[in-house]
Design a protein around this motif. Structure first.
Motif, PDB file in Angstrom:
ATOM      1  N   TRP A  99      -2.284  27.057 -20.766  1.00 41.63           N
ATOM      2  CA  TRP A  99      -3.356  28.052 -21.000  1.00 41.63           C
ATOM      3  C   TRP A  99      -4.560  27.314 -21.186  1.00 41.63           C
ATOM      4  CZ3 TRP A  99      -2.835  33.019 -19.915  1.00 41.63           C
ATOM      5  CH2 TRP A  99      -1.305  33.598 -20.000  1.00 41.63           C
ATOM      6  N   LEU A 143      -9.797  33.705 -19.426  1.00 35.35           N
ATOM      7  CA  LEU A 143      -8.433  33.073 -19.867  1.00 35.35           C
ATOM      8  C   LEU A 143      -7.716  32.667 -18.730  1.00 35.35           C
ATOM      9  CD1 LEU A 143      -5.966  32.796 -21.696  1.00 35.35           C
ATOM     10  CD2 LEU A 143      -5.561  35.176 -21.687  1.00 35.35           C
ATOM     11  N   GLN A 203      -4.201  30.648 -16.814  1.00 39.87           N
ATOM     12  CA  GLN A 203      -3.031  29.937 -16.867  1.00 39.87           C
ATOM     13  C   GLN A 203      -2.572  29.177 -15.569  1.00 39.87           C
ATOM     14  OE1 GLN A 203       0.632  32.246 -16.794  1.00 39.87           O
ATOM     15  NE2 GLN A 203       1.925  30.868 -18.207  1.00 39.87           N
ATOM     16  N   LYS A 223       0.392  39.983 -21.234  1.00 45.44           N
ATOM     17  CA  LYS A 223      -0.402  39.147 -20.368  1.00 45.44           C
ATOM     18  C   LYS A 223      -0.126  37.868 -20.507  1.00 45.44           C
ATOM     19  CE  LYS A 223      -4.307  42.771 -19.746  1.00 45.44           C
ATOM     20  NZ  LYS A 223      -5.753  42.595 -19.488  1.00 45.44           N
ATOM     21  N   MET A 224       0.277  37.454 -21.805  1.00 43.32           N
ATOM     22  CA  MET A 224       0.434  36.028 -22.064  1.00 43.32           C
ATOM     23  C   MET A 224       1.752  35.386 -22.332  1.00 43.32           C
ATOM     24  SD  MET A 224      -2.858  35.611 -24.598  1.00 43.32           S
ATOM     25  CE  MET A 224      -2.728  33.855 -24.682  1.00 43.32           C
ATOM     26  N   GLU A 225       2.642  36.312 -22.677  1.00 44.35           N
ATOM     27  CA  GLU A 225       4.013  36.001 -23.340  1.00 44.35           C
ATOM     28  C   GLU A 225       4.895  35.891 -21.972  1.00 44.35           C
ATOM     29  OE1 GLU A 225       4.409  34.428 -25.985  1.00 44.35           O
ATOM     30  OE2 GLU A 225       3.087  35.445 -27.350  1.00 44.35           O
TER      31      GLU A 225
END
Length: 232
Positions: free
Chosen positions: A140, A149, A151, A208-210
């Protein structure tokens, strides 16, 4: 500087009251009662805050909120006819920045608008000193100044509230932040100390991130205390 407020309100008497009040306070105010007119105004004018009736007669206010948030950094305050925690949570999940229930004091609404405009202005200007940072963790990258942000180079869209929450967490890595501390770092202001605003935003950000939001590795829960950013 005269900030631009857009009042989207189905009740004519309430709309007139709000428009007259904010004009007297020095704001440039536009008004409408429909989502179509709202889109037209936003298409041609820069608006700082949208003050929207949460139950418009002709449109789905929550869908309008989600639509707005998907492509705009405009501030959004939902005005509801009652104090309902479920309605408030759903409104915040759709991307609203704040929520106020009727009956309300116009002075309180003015303060909420001022606070939100300040946050929107700061975000548009590039934020505070911390906004020059770039944070990398795993695959990230979080460019705070650009509000980006990503990835593995793929951008992940954040709402303004999600962005502010991630700034608060990522700027204090491996430190437990209470809900109250986080609330003081972002634009949301709530009346009830048990409000679930932060929990809602955490859940949105984790989705959204995990890799597995039910077993978070980046934004972890410290039971009985708060949340901690463990990404770096």
């Amino acid at each position: 500087m005269s900030y631009h407020l857009l009042v989207v309100e189905g009740d004519a008497d309430t709309r007139v009251t709000l428009v007259d009040y904010f004009k007297q306070e020095g704001y440039h105010v536009s008004e409408t009662e429909t989502g179509g007119d709202m889109r037209e105004i936003l298409r041609h004018q820069l608006v700082d805050v949208v003050l929207m009736d949460a139950h418009l007669a002709r449109d789905d206010s929550l869908m309008l909120t989600r639509e707005l948030r998907s492509h705009s950094d405009v501030g959004i305050i939902l005005v509801n006819g009652r104090e309902d925690s479920i309605d408030r949570i759903i409104g915040l999940e759709m991307g609203a920045d704040d929520y106020i229930a009727r009956p309300f004091e116009l002075r309180e609404l003015l303060v909420r608008v001022k606070n939100l405009i300040w946050r929107v202005s700061k975000a548009r200007e590039g934020g505070a000193d911390q906004s020059e940072q770039q944070i990398h963790f795993g695959d990230w990258s979080f460019d705070i100044q650009r509000r980006l942000l990503s990835q593995n180079g793929e951008p992940i869209k954040l709402t303004k509230a999600e962005y502010e929450l991630l700034v608060a967490l990522a700027s204090n890595p491996h430190q437990v932040l209470t809900r109250e501390a986080i609330l003081n770092m972002i634009s949301h202001r709530v009346d009830a100390p048990n409000d679930r605003t932060i929990d809602v935003l955490i859940r949105r950000l984790r989705s959204k991130m995990e890799q597995d939001p039910k077993t978070p590795q980046i934004i972890v829960t410290v039971h009985g205390e708060g949340y901690m950013f463990a990404g770096n």
